[in-house]
Design a protein around this motif. Structure first.
Motif, PDB file in Angstrom:
ATOM      1  N   LYS A  67     -11.564  -3.497  -6.817  1.00  0.00           N
ATOM      2  CA  LYS A  67     -12.666  -2.783  -7.438  1.00  0.00           C
ATOM      3  C   LYS A  67     -12.622  -1.312  -7.050  1.00  0.00           C
ATOM      4  N   GLY A  68     -13.295  -0.499  -7.829  1.00  0.00           N
ATOM      5  CA  GLY A  68     -13.408   0.903  -7.488  1.00  0.00           C
ATOM      6  C   GLY A  68     -12.389   1.783  -8.191  1.00  0.00           C
ATOM      7  N   GLY A  69     -11.773   1.285  -9.270  1.00  0.00           N
ATOM      8  CA  GLY A  69     -10.900   2.116 -10.053  1.00  0.00           C
ATOM      9  C   GLY A  69      -9.420   1.969  -9.756  1.00  0.00           C
ATOM     10  N   LEU A  70      -9.050   1.216  -8.753  1.00  0.00           N
ATOM     11  CA  LEU A  70      -7.633   1.020  -8.472  1.00  0.00           C
ATOM     12  C   LEU A  70      -7.166  -0.199  -9.241  1.00  0.00           C
ATOM     13  N   GLU A  71      -6.704   0.018 -10.440  1.00  0.00           N
ATOM     14  CA  GLU A  71      -6.377  -1.086 -11.324  1.00  0.00           C
ATOM     15  C   GLU A  71      -4.882  -1.340 -11.432  1.00  0.00           C
ATOM     16  N   LEU A  72      -4.088  -0.718 -10.586  1.00  0.00           N
ATOM     17  CA  LEU A  72      -2.644  -0.916 -10.638  1.00  0.00           C
ATOM     18  C   LEU A  72      -2.306  -2.285 -10.067  1.00  0.00           C
ATOM     19  N   LYS A  73      -1.720  -3.137 -10.882  1.00  0.00           N
ATOM     20  CA  LYS A  73      -1.338  -4.488 -10.471  1.00  0.00           C
ATOM     21  C   LYS A  73       0.137  -4.520 -10.143  1.00  0.00           C
ATOM     22  N   TYR A  74       0.575  -5.606  -9.511  1.00  0.00           N
ATOM     23  CA  TYR A  74       1.988  -5.745  -9.173  1.00  0.00           C
ATOM     24  C   TYR A  74       2.861  -5.584 -10.412  1.00  0.00           C
ATOM     25  N   SER A  75       2.469  -6.232 -11.517  1.00  0.00           N
ATOM     26  CA  SER A  75       3.281  -6.144 -12.734  1.00  0.00           C
ATOM     27  C   SER A  75       3.337  -4.713 -13.240  1.00  0.00           C
ATOM     28  N   GLN A 115       0.828  -1.201   0.000  1.00  0.00           N
ATOM     29  CA  GLN A 115       0.000   0.000   0.000  1.00  0.00           C
ATOM     30  C   GLN A 115       0.866   1.256   0.000  1.00  0.00           C
ATOM     31  N   ARG A 116       1.950   1.218   0.759  1.00  0.00           N
ATOM     32  CA  ARG A 116       2.876   2.351   0.784  1.00  0.00           C
ATOM     33  C   ARG A 116       3.462   2.563  -0.622  1.00  0.00           C
ATOM     34  N   ALA A 117       3.879   1.488  -1.277  1.00  0.00           N
ATOM     35  CA  ALA A 117       4.432   1.586  -2.629  1.00  0.00           C
ATOM     36  C   ALA A 117       3.402   2.155  -3.600  1.00  0.00           C
ATOM     37  N   PHE A 118       2.172   1.690  -3.511  1.00  0.00           N
ATOM     38  CA  PHE A 118       1.101   2.174  -4.385  1.00  0.00           C
ATOM     39  C   PHE A 118       0.909   3.679  -4.203  1.00  0.00           C
ATOM     40  N   ALA A 119       0.835   4.137  -2.962  1.00  0.00           N
ATOM     41  CA  ALA A 119       0.648   5.568  -2.702  1.00  0.00           C
ATOM     42  C   ALA A 119       1.831   6.368  -3.242  1.00  0.00           C
ATOM     43  N   LEU A 120       3.025   5.858  -3.040  1.00  0.00           N
ATOM     44  CA  LEU A 120       4.218   6.559  -3.510  1.00  0.00           C
ATOM     45  C   LEU A 120       4.252   6.642  -5.041  1.00  0.00           C
ATOM     46  N   VAL A 121       3.818   5.575  -5.728  1.00  0.00           N
ATOM     47  CA  VAL A 121       3.739   5.619  -7.193  1.00  0.00           C
ATOM     48  C   VAL A 121       2.768   6.709  -7.619  1.00  0.00           C
ATOM     49  N   ARG A 122       1.608   6.732  -7.001  1.00  0.00           N
ATOM     50  CA  ARG A 122       0.594   7.732  -7.354  1.00  0.00           C
ATOM     51  C   ARG A 122       1.082   9.160  -7.076  1.00  0.00           C
ATOM     52  N   LEU A 123       1.991   9.305  -6.115  1.00  0.00           N
ATOM     53  CA  LEU A 123       2.559  10.616  -5.792  1.00  0.00           C
ATOM     54  C   LEU A 123       3.798  10.926  -6.637  1.00  0.00           C
ATOM     55  N   GLY A 124       4.183   9.973  -7.506  1.00  0.00           N
ATOM     56  CA  GLY A 124       5.323  10.185  -8.384  1.00  0.00           C
ATOM     57  C   GLY A 124       6.676  10.016  -7.714  1.00  0.00           C
ATOM     58  N   SER A 129       2.182 -12.834  -6.082  1.00  0.00           N
ATOM     59  CA  SER A 129       0.757 -12.572  -5.905  1.00  0.00           C
ATOM     60  C   SER A 129       0.524 -11.772  -4.646  1.00  0.00           C
ATOM     61  N   SER A 130      -0.708 -11.318  -4.474  1.00  0.00           N
ATOM     62  CA  SER A 130      -1.033 -10.519  -3.298  1.00  0.00           C
ATOM     63  C   SER A 130      -1.209 -11.383  -2.068  1.00  0.00           C
ATOM     64  N   GLY A 131      -1.239 -12.673  -2.232  1.00  0.00           N
ATOM     65  CA  GLY A 131      -1.288 -13.545  -1.073  1.00  0.00           C
ATOM     66  C   GLY A 131      -2.665 -13.850  -0.562  1.00  0.00           C
ATOM     67  N   GLY A 132      -3.704 -13.584  -1.327  1.00  0.00           N
ATOM     68  CA  GLY A 132      -4.940 -14.117  -0.819  1.00  0.00           C
ATOM     69  C   GLY A 132      -6.149 -13.241  -0.906  1.00  0.00           C
ATOM     70  N   LYS A 133      -6.660 -12.764   0.194  1.00  0.00           N
ATOM     71  CA  LYS A 133      -8.025 -12.297   0.322  1.00  0.00           C
ATOM     72  C   LYS A 133      -8.253 -10.862  -0.140  1.00  0.00           C
ATOM     73  N   GLY A 134      -7.534 -10.418  -1.137  1.00  0.00           N
ATOM     74  CA  GLY A 134      -7.821  -9.104  -1.674  1.00  0.00           C
ATOM     75  C   GLY A 134      -7.324  -7.968  -0.809  1.00  0.00           C
ATOM     76  N   ASP A 135      -6.393  -8.237   0.096  1.00  0.00           N
ATOM     77  CA  ASP A 135      -5.893  -7.175   0.942  1.00  0.00           C
ATOM     78  C   ASP A 135      -4.541  -6.693   0.465  1.00  0.00           C
ATOM     79  N   GLY A 136      -4.258  -6.903  -0.816  1.00  0.00           N
ATOM     80  CA  GLY A 136      -3.003  -6.421  -1.358  1.00  0.00           C
ATOM     81  C   GLY A 136      -2.953  -4.915  -1.451  1.00  0.00           C
ATOM     82  N   GLY A 137      -4.118  -4.284  -1.326  1.00  0.00           N
ATOM     83  CA  GLY A 137      -4.149  -2.845  -1.331  1.00  0.00           C
ATOM     84  C   GLY A 137      -4.156  -2.240  -2.722  1.00  0.00           C
TER      85      GLY A 137
END
Length: 127
Positions: free
Chosen positions: A110-118, A66-75, A98-106
Motif C-alpha cells: 500500500k501507499g503507491g508502491l505498485e511495482l510487482k515482481y512480474s 528492496q535493493r532491486a526495487f530502489a535500483l529500478v527506480r534509479l534507472g 512470490s514475496s514469501g509471506g507477510k508483506g515484507d517483499g518491499g
C-alpha cells in the motif's frame, strides 16, 4: 506504515539504530526504513538502507528485492537485475516467484508502491 507518516517511521527507526539494537533487529530496521524511504520516493536512501540490511543479513532475499526495487527506480537496470537474481537464488524452492509471506517483499505494498515482481522482471527485460 498504516498511518502513512513515513517521515515519522524514518525518525523512529533512526533512533532505534542509534541505540545499537541487536544485529538481527538492526537488519530488520534497515529494511523497514528502506521501505519508508521508498514510499517517500527517496530511492537513493532506500538503496543505502537495503545495502545495510544485506551487509548484516547477506542471505535475506527481501533485502535484495528492496535493493532491486530502489535500483529500478534509479534507472540502474543491470544492477537491479543482479540484485533480483540474487534474491531469487535465496528463496526457498517452494516459494517460487512470490514475496514469501507477510508483506515484507518491499514492493507492491500500500501507499503507491505498485511495482510487482512480474513488473520488475518486465522492466529488466526492456533494459
Amino acid at each position: 506504515f498504516k498511518k502513512g507518516d513515513f517521515e515519522a517511521v524514518v525518525r523512529r527507526l533512526d533512533a532505534a539504530v542509534d541505540k545499537h539494537v541487536e544485529l538481527e533487529r538492526t537488519a530488520v530496521v534497515h529494511r523497514v526504513q528502506g521501505r519508508a524511504y521508498a514510499h517517500l520516493e527517496k530511492h537513493e536512501l532506500a538503496l543505502i538502507e537495503a545495502s545495510r540490511a544485506i551487509e548484516l543479513e547477506p542471505t535475506n532475499a527481501s533485502a535484495y528485492v528492496q535493493r532491486a526495487f530502489a535500483l529500478v527506480r534509479l534507472g540502474r537496470m543491470p544492477a537491479a537485475g543482479e540484485a533480483f537474481l540474487e534474491a531469487i537464488s535465496l528463496l526457498p524452492a517452494n516459494i517460487g516467484g512470490s514475496s514469501g509471506g507477510k508483506g515484507d517483499g518491499g514492493i507492491g505494498e500500500k501507499g503507491g508502491l505498485e511495482l510487482k515482481y512480474s513488473e520488475l522482471l518486465e522492466a529488466l527485460r526492456r533494459s
